[in-house]
Design an enzyme around this catalytic site. Structure first.
Site, PDB file in Angstrom:
ATOM      1  N   SER A 229      -9.063 -19.399  31.950  1.00  0.00           N
ATOM      2  CA  SER A 229      -8.808 -20.816  32.143  1.00  0.00           C
ATOM      3  C   SER A 229      -7.553 -21.001  32.990  1.00  0.00           C
ATOM      4  O   SER A 229      -7.517 -20.537  34.131  1.00  0.00           O
ATOM      5  CB  SER A 229      -8.720 -21.524  30.794  1.00  0.00           C
ATOM      6  OG  SER A 229      -8.821 -22.924  30.946  1.00  0.00           O
ATOM      7  N   GLU A 363     -19.508 -24.265  30.703  1.00  0.00           N
ATOM      8  CA  GLU A 363     -18.131 -24.652  30.987  1.00  0.00           C
ATOM      9  C   GLU A 363     -17.906 -26.144  30.749  1.00  0.00           C
ATOM     10  O   GLU A 363     -16.797 -26.577  30.419  1.00  0.00           O
ATOM     11  CB  GLU A 363     -17.764 -24.310  32.438  1.00  0.00           C
ATOM     12  CG  GLU A 363     -17.734 -22.827  32.759  1.00  0.00           C
ATOM     13  CD  GLU A 363     -16.510 -22.114  32.217  1.00  0.00           C
ATOM     14  OE1 GLU A 363     -15.739 -22.723  31.448  1.00  0.00           O
ATOM     15  OE2 GLU A 363     -16.331 -20.929  32.561  1.00  0.00           O
TER      16      GLU A 363
END
Length: 716
Positions: A229, A363
């Site tokens: 991330s 996602e």
């Protein structure tokens, strides 16, 4: 408070934390340090900076040496706040590294109760080292350096136990802390504050590893940098900085790459003004001195206040609340431009690195926590899904602005996006909304960076993966809406890299045997790659390298398979740029779209075909020209747009209505003719007028409401 070197919480819990702060969503995916380890004697290592004392633990009947919270930089306080970090000068005597130090300053959260040390401090630039089995300078083990995620706002190294990764691959694992939030990324160039201090911290930690890891038995010439991330964006950004050459040799970017929108903070200068105003520093002689003199806790409170305050009258936006900027130093140009020139130092350094990147298969899960606020404002029940008009007129345009960095004609592009992802059924529409979010902000940038790295590259390896297993603890998704399909949420792979085994040992969740097998595989893939640049070994399913034509990737599920063309049924993309050329194909049961984008300025060709409608659109600009034809059984529309200022001619014809409209502007001139069996209207406008029609149904009402939308900003 003193901390026992052997102290750990009493039960194990791995989790995905999605924090929605008012109109912000910050997702921190982390793993707690709970373990079945037994504490043994301390251990001492001599380094050029001084002696360091760590501890020895037995984990699953094997030995791991741990050195916790080793300082790599001087405290970034006082005059060093908002400055590049300064290398730590060393110490006399023996440095006690048997306990975890404080986290970097950040907003408190429910995570605090899981931390071995819940304290926070500006003095936080430390790293943790995990060494398997034997501690000797002669082992010359490969090294893996992990950068955690958390939207550049939250996170700490102590949440991640590198012991299992170290044992699985016989590698040394290093996990670093770096400055977060306003302390790590405040930028005001006019006042000498250039930002990116958190990235400079990461770089200094890498320099520390390069200089000192041999004392712990590590090989400074075999270092892999990996992160997830915000950590994925970080390691990807570090990979295009030529001055980093020699500090690391391989990269694994998980759910974040430099081609992605979230790699760069778009609203940094506005934020600096707002937080300065909140603290009374904007109108002072020296903004920088004023901000350095503010007590740390007050600065943190102001950060929280400013990031949670919505801006009235703005539309939905997707942007970081904090993060890296183009600073003229680390990044003289936007990152995507830095690797465009194939003779540049950035391009050549990036190509020299072995590279893995990939994503989880959902996602878009990080968008979930924003949906309730959108539903409240637009008057729908998000448990039922998302109305198509909300997607097409609010969420979709925001995604386009993020993807194209506000450099695309939004009205024309909205037609493309809406046609590709629109569904009449609200359940299907919310799935397509998550898909659109994933495609625009994660999967498409991933394909782009893979093409950048693999094209013409014979000097290093390129690999792609998609992780498909859900979070193993069902309690963590208990509150999700009924349409949630239990996909692999953002950060799910971290449970497999950092101690899913402990679920079986200490937690009520039963881990299926096939998941334990997948963890073994992913640990080996990651550590094999760290040692050789190739994730494969004889005891694993083959993972073929990526190349632009076949686009093969490793699908990581209970059964590991080799697939190709990520989500080809939804989107296949090819990118080429001397400015930009994009080819995209969308196909589903309901619609097929083919689009081509090419730019010396811009040229777009798009074709839409379904059972109900056929549309052909051509865009070309030396200024702006658009030709569009729409045809179906019910309606035929021909539209021509051409501009040296602005001119539009439109003809609409159906059994029920015929409309001819001409728009021309060197200010504004509109002539319109409407004719049907029921009404004939001729109208002309010679000035700029705004006419708002009274809505005739709930959909129109919702569309008008969306014109008054407050800003919503999210972090990943």
């Amino acid at each position: 408070m003193l901390f026992d070197p052997c102290r750990r919480p009493q039960s194990v819990e791995n989790y995905l934390l999605q924090i929605m702060r008012a109109v912000q969503l910050t997702v921190l995916v982390a793993t707690t340090l709970l373990t079945t380890a037994k504490c043994h004697e301390s251990i001492r290592v001599h380094t050029g900076l001084g002696d360091i004392q760590g501890i020895v633990q037995t984990i699953r009947n094997e030995t791991v040496y741990q050195f916790r919270s080793i300082p790599y930089a001087e405290p970034p306080t006082g005059s060093l706040r908002f400055q590049k970090p300064v290398l730590h000068g060393g110490w006399s005597g023996v440095l006690d590294c048997t306990t975890f130090g404080p986290s970097c300053l950040q907003q408190h959260s429910i995570l605090d109760k899981y931390l071995p040390n819940p304290n926070q401090s500006e003095d936080c630039l430390t790293l943790d080292i995990y060494i398997p089995r034997t501690l000797s300078r002669s082992t010359n083990r490969s090294v893996m350096v992990f950068v955690f995620g958390g939207g550049f706002l939250v996170g700490q190294s102590m949440l991640y136990d590198g012991s299992y990764l170290a044992l699985a691959g016989d590698v040394i694992v290093v996990i670093i802390n770096y400055r977060l939030g306003v302390f790590g990324f405040l930028v005001n160039p006019a006042q000498g504050l250039n930002g990116n201090y958190g990235l400079w911290d990461q770089r200094l930690a890498l320099q520390w590893v390069h200089a000192n890891i041999a004392d712990f038995g590590g090989n400074p010439n075999s270092v892999t940098l990996f992160g997830q991330s915000a950590g994925g964006f970080s390691v990807s950004l570090q990979s295009i900085i030529p001055n980093n050459k020699g500090l690391f040799h391989r990269v694994i970017a998980q759910s974040g790459v430099v081609e992605g929108h979230f790699a760069i903070w778009q609203n940094a200068y506005t934020y600096a003004k707002d937080v300065g105003t909140a603290l009374g520093c904007s109108n002072t002689t020296s903004y920088a001195k004023c901000m350095r003199d503010i007590p740390a806790e007050r600065l943190l409170q102001a950060q929280t206040s400013v990031t949670q305050t919505p801006s009235v009258g703005k539309t939905l936006e997707f942007d970081l609340s904090m993060g890296p900027v183009v600073d003229g130093d680390l990044f003289p140009l936007p990152p995507s431009e830095m690797i465009k020139n194939q003779t540049s130092g950035s391009y050549l350094f990036f190509h020299s690195l072995d590279f893995i990147t990939g994503n989880v298969d959902t996602e878009g899960s990080i968008f979930l926590s924003l949906l309730p606020s959108i539903a409240k404002e637009d008057n729908f029940n998000f448990s039922d899904g998302v109305p198509s008009d909300v997607f097409c007129h609010e969420i979709g345009p925001a995604l386009l602005n993020a993807f194209f960095e506000n450099e695309v004609n939004s009205t024309s592009a909205e037609t493309l996006l809406c046609s590709a992802y629109r569904r009449a059924d609200m359940f299907k529409q919310v799935q397509q909304t998550l898909n659109a979010y994933s495609d625009a902000l994660y999967y498409t940038p991933t394909i782009k960076i893979l093409g950048d790295h693999s094209e013409g590259n014979s000097s290093s390896s390129t690999y792609q993966y998609v992780f498909r297993r859900p979070i193993p603890d069902p309690s963590l998704t208990k509150g999700y809406p009924p349409w949630w399909q239990n996909g692999s949420a953002h950060g799910a792979e971290l449970y497999y890299l950092f101690r899913i085994y402990d679920y079986q040992d200490n937690h009520i969740v039963t881990v299926p045997e096939q998941d334990a097998g997948l963890q073994t595989a992913i640990l080996k893939y990651w550590t094999n790659f760290a040692k050789t640049g190739n994730p494969n070994s004889d005891d694993l399913p083959e993972w073929e390298s990526y190349e632009a034509v076949s686009q093969k990737y490793c699908s990581m599920d209970t059964t590991i398979t080799q697939e190709q063309h990520l989500y080809g049924s939804r989107i296949t993309a090819n990118y080429k740029s001397d400015d930009i050329e994009i080819t995209a194909n969308y196909k589903s049961d309901d619609i097929e779209i083919t689009a081509n984008y090419k730019s010396d300025d811009i040229e777009i060709n798009a074709n839409y075909k379904s059972d109900d409608i056929e549309i052909t659109v051509n865009y070309k600009s030396d200024a702006f020209k658009i030709t569009a034809n729409y045809k179906s059984d019910d309606i035929e529309i021909t539209v021509n747009y051409k501009s040296d200022a602005f001119k539009i001619t439109a003809n609409y014809k159906s059994d029920d209505i015929e409309i001819t409209a001409n728009y021309k502007s060197d200010a504004f001139d509109i002539n319109a003719n409407y004719k049907s069996d029921d009404i004939e209207v001729n109208d002309s406008l010679t000035s700029v007028n705004i006419n708002v029609n009274k809505p005739t149904n709930s959909t129109q009402k919702r569309e008008q409401d969306m014109n008054k939308r407050k800003i919503k900003t999210i972090d990943y």
